[in-house]
Design a protein around this motif. Structure first.
Motif, PDB file in Angstrom:
ATOM      1  N   ASP A 188     -18.957 -12.676 -74.040  1.00  0.00           N
ATOM      2  CA  ASP A 188     -19.849 -13.976 -73.759  1.00  0.00           C
ATOM      3  C   ASP A 188     -19.583 -15.107 -74.160  1.00  0.00           C
ATOM      4  O   ASP A 188     -20.256 -16.139 -74.278  1.00  0.00           O
ATOM      5  CB  ASP A 188     -21.406 -13.367 -73.954  1.00  0.00           C
ATOM      6  N   VAL A 189     -18.269 -15.178 -74.519  1.00  0.00           N
ATOM      7  CA  VAL A 189     -17.807 -16.672 -75.338  1.00  0.00           C
ATOM      8  C   VAL A 189     -16.568 -17.306 -74.649  1.00  0.00           C
ATOM      9  O   VAL A 189     -16.793 -18.093 -73.943  1.00  0.00           O
ATOM     10  CB  VAL A 189     -17.516 -16.514 -76.798  1.00  0.00           C
ATOM     11  N   ALA A 190     -15.435 -16.252 -74.919  1.00  0.00           N
ATOM     12  CA  ALA A 190     -14.197 -16.913 -74.367  1.00  0.00           C
ATOM     13  C   ALA A 190     -13.095 -15.600 -74.148  1.00  0.00           C
ATOM     14  O   ALA A 190     -13.459 -14.397 -74.837  1.00  0.00           O
ATOM     15  CB  ALA A 190     -13.480 -17.831 -75.016  1.00  0.00           C
ATOM     16  N   SER A 191     -12.172 -15.802 -73.510  1.00  0.00           N
ATOM     17  CA  SER A 191     -10.999 -15.010 -73.479  1.00  0.00           C
ATOM     18  C   SER A 191      -9.788 -15.527 -73.381  1.00  0.00           C
ATOM     19  O   SER A 191      -9.606 -16.564 -72.870  1.00  0.00           O
ATOM     20  CB  SER A 191     -11.292 -13.782 -72.233  1.00  0.00           C
ATOM     21  N   PHE A 192      -8.822 -15.063 -74.042  1.00  0.00           N
ATOM     22  CA  PHE A 192      -7.349 -15.546 -74.107  1.00  0.00           C
ATOM     23  C   PHE A 192      -6.407 -14.284 -73.763  1.00  0.00           C
ATOM     24  O   PHE A 192      -6.611 -13.228 -74.068  1.00  0.00           O
ATOM     25  CB  PHE A 192      -7.110 -16.100 -75.647  1.00  0.00           C
ATOM     26  N   GLY A 193      -5.512 -14.689 -73.221  1.00  0.00           N
ATOM     27  CA  GLY A 193      -4.249 -13.719 -72.829  1.00  0.00           C
ATOM     28  C   GLY A 193      -2.793 -14.163 -72.578  1.00  0.00           C
ATOM     29  O   GLY A 193      -2.636 -15.535 -72.381  1.00  0.00           O
ATOM     30  N   ALA A 194      -1.769 -13.201 -72.541  1.00  0.00           N
ATOM     31  CA  ALA A 194      -0.470 -13.789 -72.351  1.00  0.00           C
ATOM     32  C   ALA A 194       0.199 -12.588 -71.656  1.00  0.00           C
ATOM     33  O   ALA A 194      -0.059 -11.786 -71.904  1.00  0.00           O
ATOM     34  CB  ALA A 194      -0.001 -14.303 -73.722  1.00  0.00           C
ATOM     35  N   THR A 195       1.240 -13.068 -70.792  1.00  0.00           N
ATOM     36  CA  THR A 195       2.339 -12.155 -70.307  1.00  0.00           C
ATOM     37  C   THR A 195       3.649 -12.443 -70.603  1.00  0.00           C
ATOM     38  O   THR A 195       3.836 -13.568 -70.383  1.00  0.00           O
ATOM     39  CB  THR A 195       1.981 -12.035 -68.589  1.00  0.00           C
ATOM     40  N   LEU A 196       4.580 -11.557 -70.773  1.00  0.00           N
ATOM     41  CA  LEU A 196       5.717 -11.742 -71.003  1.00  0.00           C
ATOM     42  C   LEU A 196       6.380 -10.789 -69.837  1.00  0.00           C
ATOM     43  O   LEU A 196       6.403  -9.266 -70.064  1.00  0.00           O
ATOM     44  CB  LEU A 196       6.291 -11.374 -72.409  1.00  0.00           C
ATOM     45  N   LYS A 197       7.176 -11.167 -68.862  1.00  0.00           N
ATOM     46  CA  LYS A 197       7.917 -10.529 -67.931  1.00  0.00           C
ATOM     47  C   LYS A 197       9.413 -10.391 -67.929  1.00  0.00           C
ATOM     48  O   LYS A 197       9.986 -11.500 -68.128  1.00  0.00           O
ATOM     49  CB  LYS A 197       7.503 -11.196 -66.527  1.00  0.00           C
ATOM     50  N   SER A 198      10.043  -9.367 -67.684  1.00  0.00           N
ATOM     51  CA  SER A 198      11.490  -9.460 -67.795  1.00  0.00           C
ATOM     52  C   SER A 198      12.066  -9.886 -69.108  1.00  0.00           C
ATOM     53  O   SER A 198      12.970 -10.716 -68.981  1.00  0.00           O
ATOM     54  CB  SER A 198      12.071 -10.255 -66.553  1.00  0.00           C
ATOM     55  N   VAL A 199      11.506  -9.414 -69.820  1.00  0.00           N
ATOM     56  CA  VAL A 199      12.052  -9.981 -71.314  1.00  0.00           C
ATOM     57  C   VAL A 199      13.365  -9.796 -71.681  1.00  0.00           C
ATOM     58  O   VAL A 199      13.917 -10.405 -72.500  1.00  0.00           O
ATOM     59  CB  VAL A 199      11.063  -9.748 -72.629  1.00  0.00           C
ATOM     60  N   THR A 200      14.070  -8.785 -71.288  1.00  0.00           N
ATOM     61  CA  THR A 200      15.484  -8.487 -71.613  1.00  0.00           C
ATOM     62  C   THR A 200      16.290  -8.874 -70.452  1.00  0.00           C
ATOM     63  O   THR A 200      17.510  -8.748 -70.656  1.00  0.00           O
ATOM     64  CB  THR A 200      15.756  -6.827 -71.838  1.00  0.00           C
ATOM     65  N   ASN A 201      15.852  -9.732 -69.660  1.00  0.00           N
ATOM     66  CA  ASN A 201      16.953  -9.967 -68.392  1.00  0.00           C
ATOM     67  C   ASN A 201      16.676 -11.749 -68.205  1.00  0.00           C
ATOM     68  O   ASN A 201      15.745 -12.296 -68.843  1.00  0.00           O
ATOM     69  CB  ASN A 201      16.033  -9.569 -66.870  1.00  0.00           C
ATOM     70  N   GLY A 202      17.674 -11.884 -67.406  1.00  0.00           N
ATOM     71  CA  GLY A 202      17.800 -13.464 -67.277  1.00  0.00           C
ATOM     72  C   GLY A 202      16.623 -14.257 -66.433  1.00  0.00           C
ATOM     73  O   GLY A 202      16.884 -15.450 -66.219  1.00  0.00           O
TER      74      GLY A 202
END
Length: 379
Positions: A188-202
């Motif tokens: 009931d306050v806030a949310s934070f998030g992150a994604t890292l995709k294909s981290v070992t690829n170009g």
């Protein structure tokens, strides 16, 4: 159709007799998209296309699409999953048809830890702050895990995900990808998030998101994406993207106002380098240029207004504008539609989708149709 129903019924019977505590079997006729903003002509019932003299590739004047989706959701204290069968044909005589099976299975030995496997996790593991209010959907770059195998941990508002995935709908440049995601929610306050995709690829990409959740009926979030390839939410790929979404439901007036925004921050994008056999050999940063050599930047704005006329009737208007800033190119989609709750017979969604562009004006007109109803709902 009969074989699919029998197969689903057999699976349902097995789940019921062996372990299932909650089972829902839902059928949707007329559309295979979870979003109101399905690609124009992709799952709409009938589509009429105006011939474009400047681009006559893949030209079809009228397309009729018959589609059906049968979805089984089940859960127990430690096991849950989804199985979906989809059938779609763009012609009534069956010359062009597509059948696919999607789903996942998740096992939780303890409440804080889950193991999931499947060819589509849908939006089960998506950063909440990446939500688009006007579209009522999530972009792929907000998904912490999309398909393959994933391990997900939840503790005290923190979610962490690690995922080995294969090709996805928006990014089919790597056979296997290693993805990570994180989200922290203060209730009931806030949310934070992150994604890292294909981290070992170009073809590495990442997204960072934040949302305010302290005001009832208010949706507001923003984010930054590096290497966005999801062209459903931007008219072209972009190296640096700023996106935001807002929405507010006025309960007393039974009115909802929603808006989405996404733009590239410059004219750069990342493209795959391929050899003569079309094998990917690497990635490089490219620039969008007009024929005159001017830079252009992709921009998209979406808006939706909803009005609950009665307890069973909702009136909606959705508008999407795609623009290439600096290139004098734009496309606008206008989509008025209704949602009708049918007592004991599910929900009917229908409307008129009109697409306008700079070349021919009204370039496409289609009739979306979706009838969703539950065959079994056991809890």
């Amino acid at each position: 159709m009969k074989k699919r129903v029998l197969a689903a019924a057999a699976g349902l019977s097995l789940c019921t007799s062996v372990f299932a505590q909650s089972i829902t079997l839902t059928n949707t006729f007329g559309g295979n998209s979870d979003s109101i903003d399905a690609p124009t002509g992709g799952s709409d019932f009938i589509t009429f296309t105006q011939h474009d003299e400047k681009d006559d590739s893949n030209y079809e004047n009228t397309v009729t699409t018959v589609s059906d989706r049968l979805q089984l959701d089940f859960s127990t204290a430690k096991l849950d999953g989804r199985i979906r069968t989809e059938f779609s044909t763009s012609t009534l005589n069956g010359k062009k048809a597509d059948v696919r099976f999607r789903g996942y299975l998740r096992y939780r030995p303890v409440e804080q830890l889950g193991f999931v496997a499947g060819n589509d996790f849908f939006t089960k593991y998506t950063v909440a702050a990446s939500y688009f209010a006007a579209s009522d959907d999530y972009a792929s770059y907000g998904k912490m895990a999309e398909n393959g195998i994933a391990v997900v941990g939840d503790i005290a508002g923190l979610r962490l995900a690690a995922n080995i995935s294969g090709d996805s709908l928006y990014d089919n440049n790597e056979a296997f990808k290693l993805n990570f995601g994180a989200q922290y929610r203060i209730k009931d306050v806030a949310s934070f998030g992150a994604t890292l995709k294909s981290v070992t690829n170009g073809n590495f990409s990442t997204g960072i998101f934040a949302a305010l959740e302290s005001v009832e009926n208010l949706t507001i979030n923003a984010g930054f994406v590096y290497n966005s390839t999801d062209t459903s939410f931007l008219p072209a790929a972009s190296k640096y993207v700023l996106r935001a979404s807002a929405g507010y439901k006025i309960k007393d007036a039974k009115l909802g106002l929603f808006a989405d925004f996404a733009t590239g921050l410059n004219n750069e994008y990342i493209a795959a380098e391929k050899d003569a056999d079309k094998n990917i050999t690497g990635y490089e940063t490219m620039e969008y240029k007009t024929e005159d050599g001017d830079d252009y930047v992709p921009l998209q704005v979406r808006g939706r207004v909803s009005f609950d006329a009665t307890d069973t009737l909702s009136l909606n208007t959705f508008v999407k504008v795609n623009t290439l800033v600096g290139a004098d190119a734009s496309e606008t989609v206008v989509y008025p539609y209704v949602n009708i709750k049918l007592p004991k017979f599910g929900t009917l969604n229908a409307g008129f989708r009109m697409k306008f562009n700079d070349n021919v004006g009204l370039a496409q007109f289609s009739i979306p149709l979706a009838w969703k109803y539950k065959l079994i709902d056991k809890k």
